[in-house]
Design a protein around this motif. Structure first.
Motif, PDB file in Angstrom:
ATOM      1  N   ARG A   1       0.864  -1.173   0.000  1.00 32.38           N
ATOM      2  CA  ARG A   1       0.000   0.000   0.000  1.00 32.38           C
ATOM      3  C   ARG A   1       0.901   1.224   0.000  1.00 32.38           C
ATOM      4  O   ARG A   1       1.913   1.251   0.681  1.00 32.38           O
ATOM      5  N   LEU A   2       0.534   2.229  -0.777  1.00 31.32           N
ATOM      6  CA  LEU A   2       1.299   3.468  -0.803  1.00 31.32           C
ATOM      7  C   LEU A   2       0.732   4.407   0.238  1.00 31.32           C
ATOM      8  O   LEU A   2      -0.479   4.639   0.283  1.00 31.32           O
ATOM      9  N   GLY A   3       1.614   4.966   1.077  1.00 29.05           N
ATOM     10  CA  GLY A   3       1.194   5.962   2.056  1.00 29.05           C
ATOM     11  C   GLY A   3       0.825   7.245   1.329  1.00 29.05           C
ATOM     12  O   GLY A   3       0.550   7.240   0.131  1.00 29.05           O
ATOM     13  N   SER A   4       0.849   8.343   2.004  1.00 30.00           N
ATOM     14  CA  SER A   4       0.469   9.624   1.410  1.00 30.00           C
ATOM     15  C   SER A   4       1.240   9.894   0.127  1.00 30.00           C
ATOM     16  O   SER A   4       2.459   9.986   0.122  1.00 30.00           O
ATOM     17  N   LEU A   5       0.521  10.004  -0.939  1.00 32.28           N
ATOM     18  CA  LEU A   5       1.112  10.217  -2.256  1.00 32.28           C
ATOM     19  C   LEU A   5       0.671  11.588  -2.756  1.00 32.28           C
ATOM     20  O   LEU A   5      -0.520  11.832  -2.931  1.00 32.28           O
ATOM     21  N   ASP A   6       1.620  12.471  -2.959  1.00 29.44           N
ATOM     22  CA  ASP A   6       1.325  13.819  -3.436  1.00 29.44           C
ATOM     23  C   ASP A   6       0.591  13.719  -4.775  1.00 29.44           C
ATOM     24  O   ASP A   6       1.033  13.009  -5.673  1.00 29.44           O
ATOM     25  N   PRO A   7      -0.524  14.438  -4.931  1.00 30.77           N
ATOM     26  CA  PRO A   7      -1.272  14.348  -6.191  1.00 30.77           C
ATOM     27  C   PRO A   7      -0.444  14.757  -7.403  1.00 30.77           C
ATOM     28  O   PRO A   7      -0.697  14.274  -8.507  1.00 30.77           O
ATOM     29  N   ARG A   8       0.566  15.601  -7.196  1.00 30.07           N
ATOM     30  CA  ARG A   8       1.425  16.010  -8.320  1.00 30.07           C
ATOM     31  C   ARG A   8       2.258  14.839  -8.828  1.00 30.07           C
ATOM     32  O   ARG A   8       2.770  14.876  -9.943  1.00 30.07           O
ATOM     33  N   ALA A   9       2.410  13.797  -8.008  1.00 33.59           N
ATOM     34  CA  ALA A   9       3.214  12.638  -8.408  1.00 33.59           C
ATOM     35  C   ALA A   9       2.459  11.732  -9.357  1.00 33.59           C
ATOM     36  O   ALA A   9       3.052  10.957 -10.100  1.00 33.59           O
ATOM     37  N   VAL A  10       1.162  11.815  -9.326  1.00 36.23           N
ATOM     38  CA  VAL A  10       0.346  10.952 -10.180  1.00 36.23           C
ATOM     39  C   VAL A  10       0.239  11.631 -11.543  1.00 36.23           C
ATOM     40  O   VAL A  10      -0.802  12.125 -11.941  1.00 36.23           O
ATOM     41  N   ASP A  11       1.376  11.646 -12.224  1.00 37.57           N
ATOM     42  CA  ASP A  11       1.450  12.264 -13.541  1.00 37.57           C
ATOM     43  C   ASP A  11       1.490  11.173 -14.608  1.00 37.57           C
ATOM     44  O   ASP A  11       1.370   9.980 -14.305  1.00 37.57           O
ATOM     45  N   ASP A  12       1.672  11.571 -15.843  1.00 40.44           N
ATOM     46  CA  ASP A  12       1.701  10.602 -16.942  1.00 40.44           C
ATOM     47  C   ASP A  12       2.817   9.580 -16.778  1.00 40.44           C
ATOM     48  O   ASP A  12       2.634   8.394 -17.054  1.00 40.44           O
ATOM     49  N   VAL A  13       3.979  10.024 -16.309  1.00 44.33           N
ATOM     50  CA  VAL A  13       5.114   9.106 -16.128  1.00 44.33           C
ATOM     51  C   VAL A  13       4.764   8.042 -15.087  1.00 44.33           C
ATOM     52  O   VAL A  13       5.005   6.853 -15.296  1.00 44.33           O
ATOM     53  N   PHE A  14       4.169   8.462 -13.963  1.00 45.93           N
ATOM     54  CA  PHE A  14       3.794   7.519 -12.911  1.00 45.93           C
ATOM     55  C   PHE A  14       2.703   6.562 -13.398  1.00 45.93           C
ATOM     56  O   PHE A  14       2.824   5.352 -13.275  1.00 45.93           O
ATOM     57  N   VAL A  15       1.655   7.122 -13.980  1.00 41.99           N
ATOM     58  CA  VAL A  15       0.526   6.292 -14.440  1.00 41.99           C
ATOM     59  C   VAL A  15       0.971   5.341 -15.535  1.00 41.99           C
ATOM     60  O   VAL A  15       0.593   4.168 -15.541  1.00 41.99           O
ATOM     61  N   ASN A  16       1.806   5.807 -16.451  1.00 40.75           N
ATOM     62  CA  ASN A  16       2.281   4.939 -17.531  1.00 40.75           C
ATOM     63  C   ASN A  16       3.256   3.890 -17.028  1.00 40.75           C
ATOM     64  O   ASN A  16       3.441   2.858 -17.666  1.00 40.75           O
ATOM     65  N   GLY A  17       3.891   4.144 -15.870  1.00 42.70           N
ATOM     66  CA  GLY A  17       4.804   3.162 -15.299  1.00 42.70           C
ATOM     67  C   GLY A  17       4.088   2.024 -14.600  1.00 42.70           C
ATOM     68  O   GLY A  17       4.619   0.924 -14.479  1.00 42.70           O
ATOM     69  N   LEU A  18       2.863   2.261 -14.143  1.00 45.34           N
ATOM     70  CA  LEU A  18       2.124   1.218 -13.426  1.00 45.34           C
ATOM     71  C   LEU A  18       1.852  -0.022 -14.276  1.00 45.34           C
ATOM     72  O   LEU A  18       2.041  -1.131 -13.797  1.00 45.34           O
ATOM     73  N   PRO A  19       1.421   0.127 -15.539  1.00 48.62           N
ATOM     74  CA  PRO A  19       1.187  -1.095 -16.325  1.00 48.62           C
ATOM     75  C   PRO A  19       2.441  -1.925 -16.549  1.00 48.62           C
ATOM     76  O   PRO A  19       2.359  -3.112 -16.831  1.00 48.62           O
ATOM     77  N   ALA A  20       3.611  -1.314 -16.413  1.00 48.91           N
ATOM     78  CA  ALA A  20       4.864  -2.054 -16.607  1.00 48.91           C
ATOM     79  C   ALA A  20       5.193  -2.927 -15.399  1.00 48.91           C
ATOM     80  O   ALA A  20       6.086  -3.754 -15.467  1.00 48.91           O
ATOM     81  N   LEU A  21       4.475  -2.742 -14.303  1.00 48.86           N
ATOM     82  CA  LEU A  21       4.724  -3.563 -13.124  1.00 48.86           C
ATOM     83  C   LEU A  21       4.318  -4.999 -13.418  1.00 48.86           C
ATOM     84  O   LEU A  21       3.483  -5.263 -14.277  1.00 48.86           O
ATOM     85  N   PRO A  22       4.881  -5.957 -12.705  1.00 45.58           N
ATOM     86  CA  PRO A  22       4.716  -7.382 -13.047  1.00 45.58           C
ATOM     87  C   PRO A  22       3.289  -7.902 -12.883  1.00 45.58           C
ATOM     88  O   PRO A  22       2.888  -8.338 -11.818  1.00 45.58           O
ATOM     89  N   ILE A  23       2.539  -7.854 -13.971  1.00 43.47           N
ATOM     90  CA  ILE A  23       1.164  -8.363 -13.968  1.00 43.47           C
ATOM     91  C   ILE A  23       1.150  -9.838 -13.581  1.00 43.47           C
ATOM     92  O   ILE A  23       0.274 -10.294 -12.877  1.00 43.47           O
ATOM     93  N   SER A  24       2.168 -10.571 -14.014  1.00 42.16           N
ATOM     94  CA  SER A  24       2.225 -11.997 -13.713  1.00 42.16           C
ATOM     95  C   SER A  24       2.311 -12.257 -12.216  1.00 42.16           C
ATOM     96  O   SER A  24       2.018 -13.343 -11.762  1.00 42.16           O
ATOM     97  N   HIS A  25       2.718 -11.255 -11.453  1.00 41.91           N
ATOM     98  CA  HIS A  25       2.805 -11.408 -10.006  1.00 41.91           C
ATOM     99  C   HIS A  25       1.577 -10.826  -9.320  1.00 41.91           C
ATOM    100  O   HIS A  25       1.578 -10.598  -8.121  1.00 41.91           O
ATOM    101  N   GLY A  26       0.532 -10.559 -10.079  1.00 41.68           N
ATOM    102  CA  GLY A  26      -0.713 -10.093  -9.490  1.00 41.68           C
ATOM    103  C   GLY A  26      -0.672  -8.655  -9.024  1.00 41.68           C
ATOM    104  O   GLY A  26      -1.126  -8.344  -7.940  1.00 41.68           O
TER     105      GLY A  26
END
Length: 146
Positions: free
Chosen positions: A105-130
């Motif tokens: 779980r991510l603790g307090s995450l600054d809304p400015r951090a949820v940018d295109d780079v962050f959002v586009n990086g999430l799908p690259a996380l290991p889907i095979s690991h759930g």
């Protein structure tokens, strides 16, 4: 990677009878908001090196922890003090790969951090690991700094 001095490197602990632990991955802030004393009181951003984060999560998982909350003053700045920089999504990828049975779980995450780079990086996380099971779907986003 050059490791910064992470003075907040307290060993992550597990409150008695609990299966959720906190892991401080970052301390300090570089934003110097007008109303905030944190950069003066806590100093500049210092991140827990990836290797130490992996060691701590392994120790917690071995102790029976099912969920780890990644915390810090401004976790969105994780790794910006390293050379080369290590984005938060890269740390998440390594943690999820190393501990596929632990929910993060991510603790307090600054809304400015949820940018295109962050959002586009999430799908690259290991889907095979759930990823969608192991990374909690909710995040605490403070709006005081937005």
């Amino acid at each position: 990677m050059q490791a910064s001095i992470f003075s907040g490197a307290l060993p992550a602990g597990i409150p008695h009878g609990r299966t959720r632990a906190l892991l401080k991955i970052e301390d300090g802030c570089n934003n110097f908001c007008t109303y905030c004393i944190i950069p003066y009181a806590r100093g500049r951003v210092r991140s827990l090196p990836v290797e130490q984060a992996l060691e701590q999560t392994a120790r917690l998982a071995d102790a029976g922890v099912h969920e780890i909350v990644l915390t810090g003053i401004e976790i969105a700045s994780y790794g910006k003090d390293f050379e080369p920089q290590v984005p938060l999504t890269e740390l998440l990828e390594k943690l999820l790969t190393a501990q596929p049975n632990v929910q993060f779980r991510l603790g307090s995450l600054d809304p400015r951090a949820v940018d295109d780079v962050f959002v586009n990086g999430l799908p690259a996380l290991p889907i095979s690991h759930g990823i969608f099971i192991c990374l909690c779907r909710a995040a605490a986003i403070p709006f005081s700094g937005a």
